[in-house]
Design a protein around this motif. Sequence first.
Motif, PDB file in Angstrom:
ATOM      1  N   ALA A  95       0.822  -1.207   0.000  1.00 35.68           N
ATOM      2  CA  ALA A  95       0.000   0.000   0.000  1.00 35.68           C
ATOM      3  C   ALA A  95       0.856   1.256   0.000  1.00 35.68           C
ATOM      4  CB  ALA A  95      -0.927   0.003   1.215  1.00 35.68           C
ATOM      5  N   ALA A  96       2.003   1.179   0.631  1.00 33.60           N
ATOM      6  CA  ALA A  96       2.856   2.364   0.746  1.00 33.60           C
ATOM      7  C   ALA A  96       3.517   2.722  -0.574  1.00 33.60           C
ATOM      8  CB  ALA A  96       3.933   2.123   1.811  1.00 33.60           C
ATOM      9  N   GLY A  97       3.609   1.771  -1.486  1.00 31.88           N
ATOM     10  CA  GLY A  97       4.117   2.041  -2.823  1.00 31.88           C
ATOM     11  C   GLY A  97       5.560   2.468  -2.860  1.00 31.88           C
ATOM     12  N   SER A  98       5.812   3.608  -3.538  1.00 30.40           N
ATOM     13  CA  SER A  98       7.183   4.052  -3.742  1.00 30.40           C
ATOM     14  C   SER A  98       7.907   4.344  -2.439  1.00 30.40           C
ATOM     15  CB  SER A  98       7.188   5.313  -4.624  1.00 30.40           C
ATOM     16  OG  SER A  98       6.442   6.346  -4.009  1.00 30.40           O
ATOM     17  N   SER A  99       7.169   4.801  -1.409  1.00 30.72           N
ATOM     18  CA  SER A  99       7.832   5.096  -0.146  1.00 30.72           C
ATOM     19  C   SER A  99       8.421   3.837   0.457  1.00 30.72           C
ATOM     20  CB  SER A  99       6.854   5.743   0.841  1.00 30.72           C
ATOM     21  OG  SER A  99       5.823   4.855   1.189  1.00 30.72           O
ATOM     22  N   ALA A 100       7.746   2.698   0.253  1.00 29.14           N
ATOM     23  CA  ALA A 100       8.272   1.436   0.765  1.00 29.14           C
ATOM     24  C   ALA A 100       9.602   1.112   0.103  1.00 29.14           C
ATOM     25  CB  ALA A 100       7.268   0.307   0.518  1.00 29.14           C
ATOM     26  N   GLY A 101       9.679   1.336  -1.213  1.00 22.08           N
ATOM     27  CA  GLY A 101      10.916   1.063  -1.921  1.00 22.08           C
ATOM     28  C   GLY A 101      12.041   1.956  -1.444  1.00 22.08           C
ATOM     29  N   ALA A 102      11.721   3.237  -1.221  1.00 17.37           N
ATOM     30  CA  ALA A 102      12.739   4.183  -0.752  1.00 17.37           C
ATOM     31  C   ALA A 102      13.225   3.793   0.635  1.00 17.37           C
ATOM     32  CB  ALA A 102      12.157   5.599  -0.730  1.00 17.37           C
ATOM     33  N   HIS A 103      12.289   3.417   1.508  1.00 21.89           N
ATOM     34  CA  HIS A 103      12.671   3.006   2.856  1.00 21.89           C
ATOM     35  C   HIS A 103      13.520   1.750   2.807  1.00 21.89           C
ATOM     36  CE1 HIS A 103      10.329   6.115   4.534  1.00 21.89           C
ATOM     37  NE2 HIS A 103       9.164   5.526   4.543  1.00 21.89           N
ATOM     38  N   SER A 104      13.143   0.799   1.952  1.00 20.54           N
ATOM     39  CA  SER A 104      13.876  -0.462   1.860  1.00 20.54           C
ATOM     40  C   SER A 104      15.320  -0.231   1.420  1.00 20.54           C
ATOM     41  CB  SER A 104      13.175  -1.412   0.869  1.00 20.54           C
ATOM     42  OG  SER A 104      11.894  -1.754   1.342  1.00 20.54           O
ATOM     43  N   GLU A 105      15.506   0.703   0.483  1.00 16.04           N
ATOM     44  CA  GLU A 105      16.859   1.014   0.027  1.00 16.04           C
ATOM     45  C   GLU A 105      17.690   1.589   1.166  1.00 16.04           C
ATOM     46  OE1 GLU A 105      16.772   3.556  -3.355  1.00 16.04           O
ATOM     47  OE2 GLU A 105      15.621   2.154  -4.585  1.00 16.04           O
ATOM     48  N   ARG A 106      17.080   2.471   1.954  1.00 18.47           N
ATOM     49  CA  ARG A 106      17.822   3.079   3.061  1.00 18.47           C
ATOM     50  C   ARG A 106      18.085   2.073   4.178  1.00 18.47           C
ATOM     51  NH1 ARG A 106      14.810   8.736   4.165  1.00 18.47           N
ATOM     52  NH2 ARG A 106      13.031   7.573   3.357  1.00 18.47           N
ATOM     53  N   LEU A 107      17.198   1.076   4.313  1.00 17.87           N
ATOM     54  CA  LEU A 107      17.427   0.050   5.334  1.00 17.87           C
ATOM     55  C   LEU A 107      18.735  -0.684   5.085  1.00 17.87           C
ATOM     56  CD1 LEU A 107      13.945  -1.656   5.926  1.00 17.87           C
ATOM     57  CD2 LEU A 107      15.208  -0.167   7.481  1.00 17.87           C
ATOM     58  N   ALA A 108      19.142  -0.752   3.823  1.00 16.92           N
ATOM     59  CA  ALA A 108      20.378  -1.448   3.474  1.00 16.92           C
ATOM     60  C   ALA A 108      21.589  -0.773   4.120  1.00 16.92           C
ATOM     61  CB  ALA A 108      20.544  -1.493   1.951  1.00 16.92           C
ATOM     62  N   ALA A 109      21.454   0.512   4.479  1.00 19.44           N
ATOM     63  CA  ALA A 109      22.565   1.240   5.085  1.00 19.44           C
ATOM     64  C   ALA A 109      22.697   0.940   6.575  1.00 19.44           C
ATOM     65  CB  ALA A 109      22.382   2.740   4.877  1.00 19.44           C
ATOM     66  N   LEU A 110      21.691   0.300   7.162  1.00 20.28           N
ATOM     67  CA  LEU A 110      21.732  -0.009   8.582  1.00 20.28           C
ATOM     68  C   LEU A 110      22.613  -1.216   8.863  1.00 20.28           C
ATOM     69  CD1 LEU A 110      17.968   0.323   9.655  1.00 20.28           C
ATOM     70  CD2 LEU A 110      19.744   2.089   9.641  1.00 20.28           C
ATOM     71  N   THR A 111      23.270  -1.194  10.003  1.00 27.05           N
ATOM     72  CA  THR A 111      24.033  -2.362  10.427  1.00 27.05           C
ATOM     73  C   THR A 111      23.047  -3.416  10.938  1.00 27.05           C
ATOM     74  OG1 THR A 111      24.239  -1.615  12.721  1.00 27.05           O
ATOM     75  CG2 THR A 111      25.937  -0.864  11.162  1.00 27.05           C
ATOM     76  N   VAL A 112      23.542  -4.625  11.126  1.00 25.86           N
ATOM     77  CA  VAL A 112      22.688  -5.704  11.638  1.00 25.86           C
ATOM     78  C   VAL A 112      22.104  -5.315  12.987  1.00 25.86           C
ATOM     79  CG1 VAL A 112      22.652  -8.080  12.463  1.00 25.86           C
ATOM     80  CG2 VAL A 112      23.935  -7.506  10.395  1.00 25.86           C
TER      81      VAL A 112
END
Length: 240
Positions: free
Chosen positions: A160-177
């Motif tokens: 439902a969140a659409g493009s914002s979900a994709g943007a958030h997912s990309e930024r999640l990759a920058a987080l450490t475990v």
Amino acid sequence: MDHVVTDLPSAAPVRVLLADDQALLRSAFRVLVDSEADMEVVGEASDGAQAFELARRTRPDVVLMDIRMPGTDGLAATRMISADPELAGVRVVMLTTFEVDEYVVSALRAGASGFLGKGAEPEELLNAIRVAAAGEALLSPAATKGLIATFLAQGGGPAAAGSSAGAHSERLAALTVREREVLVHVAAGLSNDGIAGRLEVSPLTVKTHVNRAMAKLGARDRAQLVVIAYESGLVRPRAE
């Protein structure tokens, strides 16, 4: 030789702006807030547009913002405050008829730091102001459970969140475990102390991870981390 004791400067009181279209309610809040030595009311607004203008003029630490007001409502005013770089330090606590209602998810997406039911006890309201001013979580586990239920009811989630979900997912990759692990616990409504107990680390270490996660994800505060965690799909809403 006797030591001379001088008075240490006291911390500045928390500056509070009240925004509610009911004058009697604002008066009750003012009496309550002004009765506390560590906080003061710096203004009152009867609608969202006035709240925004007063926020720019008085620079409060916390705005108690009613969601439903005539004209410019609390959601619109919260978006305006969140979008103004000069008001980056202002925290908005939404006042709702119930602790969780149909507007809560929208309120958090708009930039609110948390929410509180209008039926809350006086001590709960005062505590909410202090917690928000300190930049800590204003989402209890019970409130978070209600938030997730509302999120589900509104069809929330990555799809439902659409493009914002994709943007958030990309930024999640920058987080450490560890940062991702902490984010999951934040989304569950745990405090720093609660997370520290789960991970067997100090609360200060948890706070460091939370701050780094907020910086990497562009989150205004912990409430925004909860929304991002669900919109990105890191945490999946689950029906009870």
